[in-house]
Scaffold this motif. Structure first.
Motif, PDB file in Angstrom:
ATOM      1  N   GLU A 103      14.862  22.535   3.473  1.00  0.00           N
ATOM      2  CA  GLU A 103      14.879  21.285   4.255  1.00  0.00           C
ATOM      3  C   GLU A 103      14.211  20.115   3.539  1.00  0.00           C
ATOM      4  OE1 GLU A 103      13.271  23.210   7.787  1.00  0.00           O
ATOM      5  OE2 GLU A 103      14.999  24.395   7.150  1.00  0.00           O
ATOM      6  N   TRP A 104      13.581  20.364   2.413  1.00  0.00           N
ATOM      7  CA  TRP A 104      12.765  19.330   1.764  1.00  0.00           C
ATOM      8  C   TRP A 104      13.614  18.169   1.238  1.00  0.00           C
ATOM      9  CZ3 TRP A 104       8.172  17.648   2.005  1.00  0.00           C
ATOM     10  CH2 TRP A 104       7.678  16.794   1.015  1.00  0.00           C
ATOM     11  N   LYS A 105      13.213  16.936   1.604  1.00  0.00           N
ATOM     12  CA  LYS A 105      13.978  15.768   1.151  1.00  0.00           C
ATOM     13  C   LYS A 105      13.148  14.849   0.250  1.00  0.00           C
ATOM     14  CE  LYS A 105      17.247  15.528   4.965  1.00  0.00           C
ATOM     15  NZ  LYS A 105      16.747  16.570   5.876  1.00  0.00           N
ATOM     16  N   GLY A 106      11.855  15.184   0.062  1.00  0.00           N
ATOM     17  CA  GLY A 106      10.978  14.322  -0.741  1.00  0.00           C
ATOM     18  C   GLY A 106      11.081  14.644  -2.227  1.00  0.00           C
ATOM     19  N   HIS A 107      10.085  14.168  -2.983  1.00  0.00           N
ATOM     20  CA  HIS A 107      10.066  14.403  -4.429  1.00  0.00           C
ATOM     21  C   HIS A 107       9.671  15.850  -4.739  1.00  0.00           C
ATOM     22  CE1 HIS A 107      10.377  10.170  -5.587  1.00  0.00           C
ATOM     23  NE2 HIS A 107       9.628   9.918  -4.539  1.00  0.00           N
ATOM     24  N   VAL A 108       9.971  16.267  -5.970  1.00  0.00           N
ATOM     25  CA  VAL A 108       9.514  17.584  -6.440  1.00  0.00           C
ATOM     26  C   VAL A 108       8.678  17.356  -7.696  1.00  0.00           C
ATOM     27  CG1 VAL A 108      10.206  19.847  -7.283  1.00  0.00           C
ATOM     28  CG2 VAL A 108      11.518  18.758  -5.469  1.00  0.00           C
ATOM     29  N   GLY A 109       7.404  17.775  -7.640  1.00  0.00           N
ATOM     30  CA  GLY A 109       6.501  17.579  -8.784  1.00  0.00           C
ATOM     31  C   GLY A 109       5.986  16.140  -8.844  1.00  0.00           C
ATOM     32  N   MET A 110       5.010  15.925  -9.715  1.00  0.00           N
ATOM     33  CA  MET A 110       4.427  14.580  -9.856  1.00  0.00           C
ATOM     34  C   MET A 110       5.344  13.775 -10.767  1.00  0.00           C
ATOM     35  SD  MET A 110       2.162  13.087  -8.300  1.00  0.00           S
ATOM     36  CE  MET A 110       0.826  13.939  -7.514  1.00  0.00           C
ATOM     37  N   VAL A 111       6.574  13.525 -10.281  1.00  0.00           N
ATOM     38  CA  VAL A 111       7.614  12.990 -11.156  1.00  0.00           C
ATOM     39  C   VAL A 111       7.441  11.492 -11.447  1.00  0.00           C
ATOM     40  CG1 VAL A 111       9.454  14.642 -10.737  1.00  0.00           C
ATOM     41  CG2 VAL A 111       9.041  12.839  -9.090  1.00  0.00           C
ATOM     42  N   THR A 134       0.834  -1.208   0.000  1.00  0.00           N
ATOM     43  CA  THR A 134       0.000   0.000   0.000  1.00  0.00           C
ATOM     44  C   THR A 134       0.870   1.260   0.000  1.00  0.00           C
ATOM     45  OG1 THR A 134      -1.756  -1.187   1.138  1.00  0.00           O
ATOM     46  CG2 THR A 134      -1.843   1.195   1.259  1.00  0.00           C
ATOM     47  N   TYR A 135       0.524   2.185  -0.888  1.00  0.00           N
ATOM     48  CA  TYR A 135       1.299   3.417  -1.076  1.00  0.00           C
ATOM     49  C   TYR A 135       0.377   4.626  -0.980  1.00  0.00           C
ATOM     50  CZ  TYR A 135       4.720   0.236  -3.102  1.00  0.00           C
ATOM     51  OH  TYR A 135       5.607  -0.797  -3.297  1.00  0.00           O
ATOM     52  N   LEU A 136       0.890   5.686  -0.355  1.00  0.00           N
ATOM     53  CA  LEU A 136       0.229   6.992  -0.421  1.00  0.00           C
ATOM     54  C   LEU A 136       1.158   7.939  -1.172  1.00  0.00           C
ATOM     55  CD1 LEU A 136      -1.776   9.284   0.408  1.00  0.00           C
ATOM     56  CD2 LEU A 136      -0.337   9.622   2.440  1.00  0.00           C
ATOM     57  N   ILE A 137       0.667   8.537  -2.246  1.00  0.00           N
ATOM     58  CA  ILE A 137       1.411   9.609  -2.933  1.00  0.00           C
ATOM     59  C   ILE A 137       0.629  10.891  -2.660  1.00  0.00           C
ATOM     60  CG2 ILE A 137       2.279  10.469  -5.136  1.00  0.00           C
ATOM     61  CD1 ILE A 137       1.977   7.501  -6.115  1.00  0.00           C
ATOM     62  N   TYR A 138       1.245  11.784  -1.899  1.00  0.00           N
ATOM     63  CA  TYR A 138       0.540  12.994  -1.469  1.00  0.00           C
ATOM     64  C   TYR A 138       1.342  14.225  -1.902  1.00  0.00           C
ATOM     65  CZ  TYR A 138      -1.617  16.356   1.793  1.00  0.00           C
ATOM     66  OH  TYR A 138      -2.248  17.445   2.339  1.00  0.00           O
ATOM     67  N   VAL A 195       4.717   5.982   2.482  1.00  0.00           N
ATOM     68  CA  VAL A 195       4.220   7.349   2.283  1.00  0.00           C
ATOM     69  C   VAL A 195       5.207   8.103   1.396  1.00  0.00           C
ATOM     70  CG1 VAL A 195       3.652   9.525   3.447  1.00  0.00           C
ATOM     71  CG2 VAL A 195       3.065   7.339   4.535  1.00  0.00           C
ATOM     72  N   MET A 196       4.723   8.587   0.238  1.00  0.00           N
ATOM     73  CA  MET A 196       5.595   9.305  -0.695  1.00  0.00           C
ATOM     74  C   MET A 196       5.061  10.727  -0.850  1.00  0.00           C
ATOM     75  SD  MET A 196       5.635   6.163  -3.332  1.00  0.00           S
ATOM     76  CE  MET A 196       7.181   6.198  -4.162  1.00  0.00           C
ATOM     77  N   SER A 253       9.666   9.453 -11.633  1.00  0.00           N
ATOM     78  CA  SER A 253      10.602   8.618 -10.867  1.00  0.00           C
ATOM     79  C   SER A 253       9.921   7.947  -9.675  1.00  0.00           C
ATOM     80  CB  SER A 253      11.788   9.446 -10.388  1.00  0.00           C
ATOM     81  OG  SER A 253      11.336  10.475  -9.551  1.00  0.00           O
ATOM     82  N   ILE A 254       8.765   8.473  -9.269  1.00  0.00           N
ATOM     83  CA  ILE A 254       8.017   7.842  -8.166  1.00  0.00           C
ATOM     84  C   ILE A 254       7.712   6.387  -8.524  1.00  0.00           C
ATOM     85  CG2 ILE A 254       5.726   7.814  -7.061  1.00  0.00           C
ATOM     86  CD1 ILE A 254       5.827  10.830  -6.931  1.00  0.00           C
ATOM     87  N   ILE A 255       7.460   6.164  -9.807  1.00  0.00           N
ATOM     88  CA  ILE A 255       7.040   4.827 -10.249  1.00  0.00           C
ATOM     89  C   ILE A 255       8.067   3.750  -9.900  1.00  0.00           C
ATOM     90  CG2 ILE A 255       6.455   3.437 -12.279  1.00  0.00           C
ATOM     91  CD1 ILE A 255       5.573   6.031 -13.547  1.00  0.00           C
ATOM     92  N   SER A 256       9.352   4.111 -10.033  1.00  0.00           N
ATOM     93  CA  SER A 256      10.358   3.073  -9.795  1.00  0.00           C
ATOM     94  C   SER A 256      10.370   2.637  -8.325  1.00  0.00           C
ATOM     95  CB  SER A 256      11.741   3.567 -10.224  1.00  0.00           C
ATOM     96  OG  SER A 256      12.012   4.759  -9.544  1.00  0.00           O
ATOM     97  N   ASP A 257       9.797   3.443  -7.427  1.00  0.00           N
ATOM     98  CA  ASP A 257       9.735   3.047  -6.010  1.00  0.00           C
ATOM     99  C   ASP A 257       8.460   2.278  -5.676  1.00  0.00           C
ATOM    100  OD1 ASP A 257      12.099   4.357  -5.572  1.00  0.00           O
ATOM    101  OD2 ASP A 257      11.154   6.236  -4.940  1.00  0.00           O
ATOM    102  N   ILE A 258       7.578   2.122  -6.665  1.00  0.00           N
ATOM    103  CA  ILE A 258       6.302   1.442  -6.386  1.00  0.00           C
ATOM    104  C   ILE A 258       6.344   0.028  -6.952  1.00  0.00           C
ATOM    105  CG2 ILE A 258       3.809   1.481  -6.849  1.00  0.00           C
ATOM    106  CD1 ILE A 258       3.912   4.492  -6.833  1.00  0.00           C
ATOM    107  N   LYS A 259       6.181  -0.942  -6.074  1.00  0.00           N
ATOM    108  CA  LYS A 259       6.201  -2.350  -6.508  1.00  0.00           C
ATOM    109  C   LYS A 259       4.806  -2.938  -6.287  1.00  0.00           C
ATOM    110  CE  LYS A 259      10.776  -2.092  -6.709  1.00  0.00           C
ATOM    111  NZ  LYS A 259      11.090  -1.147  -7.764  1.00  0.00           N
TER     112      LYS A 259
END
Ligand SMILES: Cc1cc2nc3c(=O)[nH]c(=O)nc-3n(C[C@H](O)[C@H](O)[C@H](O)COP(=O)(O)OP(=O)(O)OC[C@H]3O[C@@H](n4cnc5c(N)ncnc54)[C@H](O)[C@@H]3O)c2cc1C
Ligand code: FES
Length: 274
Positions: free
Chosen positions: A182-190, A145-149, A172-173, A192-198
């Motif tokens: 300070e931001w360490k998460g993704h930038v934009g609806m990139v 289960t993934y949350l992309i917020y 949680v993504m 690259s998020i896909i490669s972290d989703i299995k």
């Protein structure tokens, strides 16, 4: 006979600032707890309530707290117009009116046993938050289960205090359009998020809440992941009046958001968010 229009008074027992124009309000019944339905929940994740404040009108809000919580209901309110501006002036100890829950929520029985990808933006988090709480309660029944917020800036991400708890159970993504230092998460609806989703795309479902960057998320994430439109469930927000299928204010094509939704199968709607 039960009057489906009749609001009842609730006490505001807690208020939290979640961003410059969004507050969480915790509501308790004046007497006793909220009643549970035949599924053992107070509401189905994705259902909404109507909140009214005398002299300022009435509007629908998704429920952000756990559907298993009987002592209170949390709503997360963005200051938009007449009612929400007045609600933002209220203090702990004040009272407002609510009615509901109404509408159909996410099809949790269909979603059980499958991988789940939840996608939402900004103020779309409340119904997704209650779905996450449902999944956590029945964690073993759901797959990966993934949350992309996503939000405009890190300070526009709401319900931040919940992220730590959620991360123990689901991935949680977070993504923002304008990061700060300070931001360490993704930038934009990139992409690259896909490669972290299995996930197994043939056995996965998606839950979305719009508007926000939903079409973008669909094109860049859900379609490339291979989740079919039939398995995408969207929580739609439309202006409402009666909330119970009588006034025709909330139509999406031939459907009423208040009665047939607010959660629709993506195949059923006109594929546009406004
Ligand atoms: C099922 C559902 C769940 C909702 N959940 C939440 C929630 O959890 N938190 C939250 O803050 N809001 C939520 N909303 C939206 C909220 O009901 C509206 O913002 C409401 O109209 C605010 O009332 P108001 O009198 O303050 O503003 P209004 O005077 O009604 O509106 C202010 C401005 O916002 C625009 N607007 C109002 N409603 C919408 C809408 N649905 N879509 C696009 N533009 C709109 C109006 O055109 C106007 O420009 C939800 C709506 C629906 C249908
Ligand atoms: S709000 Fe009246 S029909 Fe939906």
């Amino acid at each position: 006979m039960k009057n489906i229009y009749k609001p009842f008074k609730v006490n505001i027992v807690k208020i939290e600032d979640h961003s410059s124009n969004v507050k969480l309000f915790r509501l308790q019944k004046t007497k006793g707890n909220f009643l549970v339905n035949e599924k053992g929940t107070v509401f189905n994740p994705g259902q909404f309530i109507l909140i009214s404040h005398f002299g300022y009108g009435e509007a629908p809000f998704g429920i952000a707290s756990s559907p298993f919580e009987t002592r209170y209901i949390d709503i997360v309110v963005r200051k938009a117009g007449c009612l929400t501006k007045a609600v933002h002036q209220l203090k702990t100890g004040n009272q407002i009116f609510m009615r509901g829950p109404y509408g159909h929520g996410f099809p949790v029985d269909f979603m059980a046993g499958k991988d789940v990808v939840m996608v939402t933006g900004g103020c779309g988090i409340p119904p997704i938050a209650s779905l996450i709480e449902y999944i956590i309660e029945y964690r073993k029944k759901f797959g990966r289960t993934y949350l992309i917020y996503g939000a405009r800036t890190p300070s526009d991400l709401l319900m931040k205090d919940n992220f730590k708890k959620w991360e123990k159970y689901i991935k949680v993504m977070l993504t923002v359009d304008k990061p700060d230092q300070e931001w360490k998460g993704h930038v934009g609806m990139v992409s690259s998020i896909i490669s972290d989703i299995k996930i197994d795309p043939l056995d996965a479902v998606s839950a979305m809440c719009g508007p926000g960057p939903m079409m973008d998320a669909l094109e860049r994430i859900l379609r490339p992941l291979g989740i079919s439109d039939r398995r995408i469930f969207v929580n739609m927000e439309r202006k409402m009046q009666c909330g119970v299928g009588k006034c025709q204010h909330c139509t999406v094509g031939e459907k009423y958001v208040c009665q047939d939704g607010p959660v629709f199968n993506f195949d059923e709607i006109d594929k546009s968010w406004d």
